[in-house]
Design a protein around this motif. Structure first.
Motif, short mmCIF file in Angstrom:
data_model
loop_
_atom_site.label_atom_id
_atom_site.label_comp_id
_atom_site.label_asym_id
_atom_site.label_seq_id
_atom_site.Cartn_x
_atom_site.Cartn_y
_atom_site.Cartn_z
N THR A 114 0.84 -1.18 0.00
CA THR A 114 0.00 0.00 0.00
C THR A 114 0.88 1.24 0.00
O THR A 114 1.92 1.28 0.66
N GLY B 185 -0.63 4.64 0.04
CA GLY B 185 -1.31 5.68 0.78
C GLY B 185 -2.76 5.30 0.98
O GLY B 185 -3.17 4.19 0.66
N THR B 186 -3.53 6.25 1.47
CA THR B 186 -4.94 5.98 1.67
C THR B 186 -5.73 6.37 0.43
O THR B 186 -5.23 7.07 -0.45
N ILE B 187 -6.97 5.93 0.37
CA ILE B 187 -7.83 6.26 -0.76
C ILE B 187 -8.12 7.76 -0.75
O ILE B 187 -8.18 8.40 -1.80
N LYS B 188 -8.26 8.33 0.44
CA LYS B 188 -8.53 9.76 0.56
C LYS B 188 -7.37 10.57 -0.03
O LYS B 188 -7.59 11.56 -0.73
N GLU B 189 -6.13 10.16 0.24
CA GLU B 189 -4.97 10.86 -0.32
C GLU B 189 -4.94 10.71 -1.84
O GLU B 189 -4.51 11.61 -2.55
N PHE B 190 -5.38 9.56 -2.34
CA PHE B 190 -5.38 9.35 -3.78
C PHE B 190 -6.43 10.20 -4.48
O PHE B 190 -6.18 10.79 -5.52
#
Length: 141
Positions: free
Chosen positions: A9, A11-16
């Motif tokens: 992984t 990063g997070t989905i929010k960061e993406f």
């Protein structure tokens, strides 16, 4: 064929979905003596660094595992074909003997023989699938 793949992984989905804008800096980066840092001096260092994990290395190790799994399955293939070829006549003999026991009045023995022959025949016919399952389970180690 049945290998476990490792997921990394980043990063997070929010960061993406909501990337933060890159701020441009106007300050000058200086070295130890207060001289401006020259980015070109670091250029050869970037080419000499080795990545800790590369796509080619994981693909090569995965293909080696698949090759070993295929060779194990191919090595036991003549044995499984022999056992599968013998299972039909043996099941026929067991069912014939069970029929004779049934005619003679020994129904519990006949049912026991039919049940054993059926379960044995099914297990023998599924042996290639069971072998592939065992090879795939042990390929992860």
């Amino acid at each position: 064929m049945f290998t476990s793949k490792k997921i990394q992984t980043v990063g997070t989905i929010k960061e993406f979905l909501n990337p933060s804008p890159v701020k441009e800096s106007t300050e000058v980066i200086t070295g130890q003596e207060g001289m401006p840092f020259v980015f070109g001096a670091m250029f050869p260092v970037f080419f000499t660094m080795q990545p800790s994990m590369s796509f080619a290395a994981t693909t090569a190790s995965a293909s080696v595992k698949e090759e070993v799994s295929r060779k194990v399955i191919d090595a036991f293939n003549p044995l499984t074909e022999l056992v599968q070829g013998l299972s039909y006549p043996l099941a026929f003999l067991a069912f014939s003997a069970a029929g004779i026991y049934w005619l003679l009045g020994n129904r519990p023995k006949a049912l026991e023989m039919m049940q054993g022959a059926t379960i044995g025949y099914i297990i023998v016919q599924l042996s290639p699938m069971l072998m592939r399952l065992l090879v795939s389970v042990t390929a992860g180690f």
